[in-house]
Design a protein around this motif. Structure first.
Motif, PDB file in Angstrom:
ATOM      1  N   ASP A 124       1.143  -0.870   0.082  1.00  0.00           N
ATOM      2  CA  ASP A 124      -0.614   0.302   0.075  1.00  0.00           C
ATOM      3  C   ASP A 124       0.800   1.779  -0.113  1.00  0.00           C
ATOM      4  O   ASP A 124       1.841   0.808   0.174  1.00  0.00           O
ATOM      5  CB  ASP A 124      -1.040   0.141   1.144  1.00  0.00           C
ATOM      6  N   ASP A 125       0.157   2.681  -0.883  1.00  0.00           N
ATOM      7  CA  ASP A 125       1.171   3.630  -0.437  1.00  0.00           C
ATOM      8  C   ASP A 125       0.944   3.562   1.721  1.00  0.00           C
ATOM      9  O   ASP A 125       0.066   3.899   2.014  1.00  0.00           O
ATOM     10  CB  ASP A 125      -0.238   4.372  -1.486  1.00  0.00           C
ATOM     11  N   ALA A 126       2.207   4.351   1.758  1.00  0.00           N
ATOM     12  CA  ALA A 126       2.086   5.015   3.243  1.00  0.00           C
ATOM     13  C   ALA A 126       1.813   6.086   3.173  1.00  0.00           C
ATOM     14  O   ALA A 126       1.465   6.867   4.447  1.00  0.00           O
ATOM     15  CB  ALA A 126       3.307   4.902   3.154  1.00  0.00           C
ATOM     16  N   LYS A 127       1.414   7.344   2.721  1.00  0.00           N
ATOM     17  CA  LYS A 127       0.923   8.122   2.589  1.00  0.00           C
ATOM     18  C   LYS A 127      -0.567   8.345   3.066  1.00  0.00           C
ATOM     19  O   LYS A 127      -0.909   8.830   4.106  1.00  0.00           O
ATOM     20  CB  LYS A 127       1.036   9.423   1.891  1.00  0.00           C
ATOM     21  N   SER A 128      -1.140   7.341   2.869  1.00  0.00           N
ATOM     22  CA  SER A 128      -3.000   7.376   2.449  1.00  0.00           C
ATOM     23  C   SER A 128      -2.938   6.168   3.522  1.00  0.00           C
ATOM     24  O   SER A 128      -4.243   5.334   3.454  1.00  0.00           O
ATOM     25  CB  SER A 128      -3.692   7.085   1.581  1.00  0.00           C
ATOM     26  N   LEU A 129      -1.733   5.706   4.566  1.00  0.00           N
ATOM     27  CA  LEU A 129      -1.924   4.561   5.840  1.00  0.00           C
ATOM     28  C   LEU A 129      -3.014   4.361   6.606  1.00  0.00           C
ATOM     29  O   LEU A 129      -3.945   5.192   7.349  1.00  0.00           O
ATOM     30  CB  LEU A 129      -0.735   4.829   6.716  1.00  0.00           C
ATOM     31  N   ASP A 130      -4.470   2.683   5.635  1.00  0.00           N
ATOM     32  CA  ASP A 130      -4.990   2.748   6.369  1.00  0.00           C
ATOM     33  C   ASP A 130      -4.618   1.856   8.072  1.00  0.00           C
ATOM     34  O   ASP A 130      -4.621   1.058   7.885  1.00  0.00           O
ATOM     35  CB  ASP A 130      -6.091   2.556   5.704  1.00  0.00           C
ATOM     36  N   ARG A 131      -4.510   1.764   8.999  1.00  0.00           N
ATOM     37  CA  ARG A 131      -4.261   1.597  10.484  1.00  0.00           C
ATOM     38  C   ARG A 131      -4.968   0.468  10.491  1.00  0.00           C
ATOM     39  O   ARG A 131      -4.276  -0.728  10.185  1.00  0.00           O
ATOM     40  CB  ARG A 131      -4.333   2.395  11.361  1.00  0.00           C
ATOM     41  N   ASP A 132      -5.929   0.458  10.150  1.00  0.00           N
ATOM     42  CA  ASP A 132      -7.320  -0.829  10.231  1.00  0.00           C
ATOM     43  C   ASP A 132      -6.735  -2.166   9.416  1.00  0.00           C
ATOM     44  O   ASP A 132      -6.892  -3.277   9.238  1.00  0.00           O
ATOM     45  CB  ASP A 132      -8.305  -0.798  10.288  1.00  0.00           C
ATOM     46  N   LYS A 133      -6.459  -1.799   7.837  1.00  0.00           N
ATOM     47  CA  LYS A 133      -6.505  -2.145   7.714  1.00  0.00           C
ATOM     48  C   LYS A 133      -4.632  -2.701   7.021  1.00  0.00           C
ATOM     49  O   LYS A 133      -4.734  -4.167   6.902  1.00  0.00           O
ATOM     50  CB  LYS A 133      -6.240  -1.945   5.513  1.00  0.00           C
TER      51      LYS A 133
END
Lengths: 520, 359
Positions: A223-232
């Motif tokens: 995934d892209d780290a800038k739009s990190l989705d913690r739960d995902k």
């Protein structure tokens, strides 16, 4: 330089640790590598760094387009791949400068070393990096964080094009972390490829470009780290949904805690101070805390703020019967269950049903070459032997205790009669915790209860903590992971240089305010 | 598996020695003498097992044996206790044990208080105690000791008591092993007990030193396996810091093992003097090394925390069989030393290899 993994697989005997891992890191890219303990992160990085030589794994590793066939760490180094180890690889008996410039000193002159120049060069390099480290100091005398800076500086000094960092911030102070991130940003513009292994989501969002998550040796997600989705990310790591990793307290529990607070505290300290006699340094200054039954009080602060010292002082580790009684002086009061304590050793604290889970399970917690079962009952074996030194241990009762603890804590290992040193980190920690719980404690001090533990075991440990509070056990929790500290504590006391700087009431905290109180 | 490496080496050595001596090794008389020779190193190995389990070492035991022996000799010969029958003998033994106790306290207190490593403290006492023994004995042999005292080293108990004691031990051992479903232990108990019965009944009955050694070994084994004290000794050696933080009185345990070692060294000094019928200030030379070798051959790790009394007893017997066999074969003493050294290294090497291969 770019790095490319093409269906890399690796097994240890029958055990497959990596299966068909493929991804690419471009020049000037920082990739965060995440995953639970045992997911294969370290194995993958060791392949890249030449620790596992070419031929010991399947698939292809390409560095700068060409296939890398490293025969060892040296080959990887000369190809521009440098790894900064979590387990530090420095020489403690040598100075910082010698550690930094080892290779250069060796090549300079066969018979003479110009020490002035060595120290000057080293100091200049640290100043340039803006690392606050004394080049003349012995590495063995440095705190862990400074050692980590020396490691980082050493890797940068080699002018490596590919850098592997394994939990580089675990012992750094906040300003040092900020400085490291500035450096990483600069290295990125210079076109270096950086692998950043970490568990800390906040850091990754700040520093990385992309995230690669491994689970059971396979890539679970990119995934892209800038739009990190913690739960995902957590879902990828664990393989299931984790909506809230911190267990919610039942409303009744919160109500009963409120009621308890009207009564007497279970545990208090007043003006507790700890002084190191050789240096005269006050490690803890006038520390006051109250813990009520069923309450979790968090002790926050940076590394070296004196949190573990508080725990050890309370637990009578420097008291009259300690081998270290001549090194430290403890003053002030510790009150437990309404009475001022006069414990002369941890044994007496334990006799009052107070338990301590120590900060480092390998150094001060476990007996690594002994069976897990013996580890679990060392705290209570005295009672099992009728309280006499030559008392015969009641093995039936001991066996029952062990079985019960193992199932309560869901300890999974190669068997309880096997030495605990071969257990995984999470299960080792559970054995260390079992050692405390065997005492049926009324008050429990947990120092970094989930350090180096995978997320599955972490959740189980959190669960156990909440179960204990339901029984009226008071807990003093020390944790360097801010989300954990805030997610579990009913109250948070922040320490800085041995002094309390602030106290916050939960359940809602402002993390930035707490960081501010810790670093000021 | 690694537990049995030393056992296999022992059995192999016994077979080789037996064949080389045309079976002379297996005569009851030889086996009986062999077991008596092993006793002194055996008693020391029992104490040394505790010391090494805590991660320590005691280099002073040989000198303590000499000093305790000299004190026993002086009491027996110069002070007339040799003519005072059993009372005289009892006082002499108590004095020798007392000397060991004081020496053990010296080691233990210095190690606990000064935090200087045991190697250095006990090395110091090794030299001091030897010096005191030479001073007290004025450099020469003291003999002869009285008959009652000499019985401690040369005496036997008759055939009937020997049979009763060995049978009891075997029955308890076998029942215990069956209860814990340890069938190998059943076989070992039967074979060991049977061998001793054969040796002692074929000759003059069980020698006193062997009874002392056997009793101490059984008691120590039980203590290590089943008592709080044993668990604390092991915990101290496995990780002293963790042990202290788990409520183990680490300093008292450490002091205790050196005192125990000292007491056993003092007792060995009495037994040795009684066996020889006199005391020499040069006795017990290098006994510490034989004891350490026995313990290490038995699988106890020098780093502490892992080991057993059974292993040390086996180690002591292996060294005894080597000494005995080589003497029977008339191998020159100089060569005996070389062979013994090689076997010690090989035995421990195989043990270490087996351990690392398992992981």
């Amino acid at each position: 330089m770019s790095v490319k993994f093409e269906s890399v697989s690796k097994s240890f005997g029958e055990h497959k640790v990596l299966t068909d891992v493929s991804f690419e890191v471009k020049p000037g890219e920082i990739v965060a590598l995440m995953g639970e303990n045992g997911a294969g992160k370290s194995t993958l990085m060791r392949i890249l760094a030449g620790v596992y030589p070419h031929g010991s794994y399947a698939g292809t590793v390409r560095v700068h387009g060409a296939e890398a066939r490293f025969g060892g760490v040296r080959a990887a180094k000369s190809a521009g791949v440098a790894m900064i180890h979590q387990e530090l690889g420095l020489f403690p008996e040598l100075s910082v400068a010698e550690n930094l410039l080892l290779e250069e000193i060796r090549g300079s002159h066969p018979f003479r070393i110009r020490w002035d120049e060595v120290f000057k060069t080293a100091q200049a390099y640290f100043d340039e990096l803006k690392f606050n480290v004394d080049a003349r100091a012995l590495v063995g005398d440095l705190r862990t964080g400074s050692r980590q800076l020396v490691e980082i500086a050493r890797a940068l000094r080699t002018n490596a094009q590919v850098l592997i960092m394994d939990e580089p911030t675990s012992a750094l102070t906040e300003p040092e972390v900020v400085r490291l991130f500035e450096l990483l940003a600069k290295l990125r513009t210079e076109g270096k490829s950086i692998f950043y292994v970490s568990h800390r989501m906040e850091e990754i969002a700040k520093v990385a470009d992309r995230v690669v998550v491994l689970r059971d040796g396979v890539i679970a997600g990119l995934d892209d780290a800038k739009s990190l989705d913690r739960d995902k990310i957590i879902k990828w790591m664990v393989g299931r949904d984790v909506t809230n990793i911190f267990p919610k307290r039942a409303p009744e529990a919160i109500a009963s805690l409120k009621a308890a607070r009207a009564g007497a505290a279970l545990f208090s300290t007043r003006q507790l101070s700890l002084r190191q006699l050789s240096t005269g340094k006050e490690l803890v200054k006038n520390f006051d805390v109250d813990v009520w039954p069923g309450e979790i009080v968090g002790l926050g602060g940076l590394m070296g703020a004196g949190r573990s010292d508080v725990a050890l002082a309370v637990f009578a580790a420097f008291a009259a019967n300690s081998p270290r009684r001549n090194e430290f002086e403890v003053t002030g009061k510790v009150v437990f269950e309404g009475r001022e304590t006069s414990w002369d050793s941890p044994a007496e604290a334990q006799a009052s049903q107070v338990a301590l889970l120590t900060e480092d399970r390998k150094l001060t917690g476990l007996f690594l070459n002994r069976p897990a079962s013996e580890n679990m009952t060392i705290t209570t074996v005295n009672k099992l032997g009728g309280g006499r030194r030559l008392g015969v241990i009641n093995k039936k009762k001991e066996h029952a205790t062990i079985k019960q603890l193992a199932s309560e804590l869901k300890i999974r290992g190669p068997g309880l009669h096997v030495e605990v040193g071969v257990y995984s980190g999470g299960n080792q920690q559970k054995v260390a915790l079992a050692k405390c719980l065997a005492l049926a404690p009324n008050f429990l001090i947990l120092d970094e209860p989930t350090r180096g533990v995978d997320i599955g075991a972490k959740l189980e440990i959190y669960d156990i903590m909440v179960q204990l509070t339901k029984k009226g056990v008071g807990i003093l929790l020390i944790s360097s992971e801010l989300p954990e500290l805030l997610g579990l504590s009913d109250r948070v006391v922040v320490l800085r240089k041995g002094e309390v700087t602030a106290t916050y009431d939960g359940p809602h905290y402002d993390p930035e305010q707490i960081m501010h109180s810790a670093s000021l | 598996m690694r537990k049995y490496v030393s056992l296999l080496i022992f059995i192999g050595t016994v077979i080789v020695v037996g064949i080389a001596t045309n079976g002379g090794f297996f005569s009851p008389r030889n086996l009986s003498n062999l077991s008596r020779q092993v006793s002194i190193n055996g008693i020391l190995s029992v104490g040394m097992t505790f010391v090494i389990l805590t991660g320590g070492i005691d280099l002073s035991v040989g000198s303590i044996v000499a000093l305790a022996g000299v004190v026993a000799g002086i009491l027996q010969v110069n002070m007339g206790y040799g003519d005072r029958g059993l009372t005289g003998a009892a006082i002499t033994i108590a004095a020798a044990v007392g000397v060991g106790l004081v020496a053990g306290l010296f080691n233990g207190l210095f190690i606990v208080r000064t935090k200087v490593v045991p190697f250095i403290i006990t090395l110091g006492l090794m030299v001091i105690a030897r010096g005191v023994a030479l001073i007290l004995a004025k450099g020469s042999m003291i003999s002869p000791t009285g008959d009652a005292f000499s019985f401690l080293g040369t005496g036997f108990i008759g055939h009937t008591p020997t049979t009763i004691i060995l049978a009891l031990i075997m029955i308890v051992g076998i029942v215990w092993s069956l209860a814990s479903k340890n069938y190998l232990s059943v076989v070992l108990t039967a074979v060991t007990g049977g061998s001793f019965l054969y040796a002692f009944l074929g000759y003059t009955g069980a020698p006193i030193p062997v009874l002392i050694f056997g009793g101490l070994a059984l008691f120590a084994h039980f203590m290590l396996q089943n008592t709080v004290y044993g668990r604390y000794v092991i915990a101290t050696g496995s990780n002293a810091e963790a042990a202290f933080l788990s409520g183990v009185p680490v300093e008292r345990i450490t002091l205790g093992v050196y005192v125990l070692m000292g007491v056993l060294a003092g007792l060995s000094g009495a037994v040795l003097t009684a066996r020889l019928g006199g005391a020499s200030p040069n006795a017990g030379d290098l006994f510490e090394l034989d004891a350490i070798a026995a313990v290490v051959i038995g699988g106890t790790r020098l780093t502490g925390g892992v080991g057993s009394i059974g292993g040390s007893v086996l180690g002591a017997f292996l060294i005894g069989v080597l000494n005995n066999g080589m003497s029977l074969l008339n191998i020159e003493e100089f060569y005996q030393k070389v062979i013994k050294g090689i076997i010690i290294i090989v035995a421990v090497w195989i043990d270490v290899k087996g351990r690392s291969g398992r992981k």
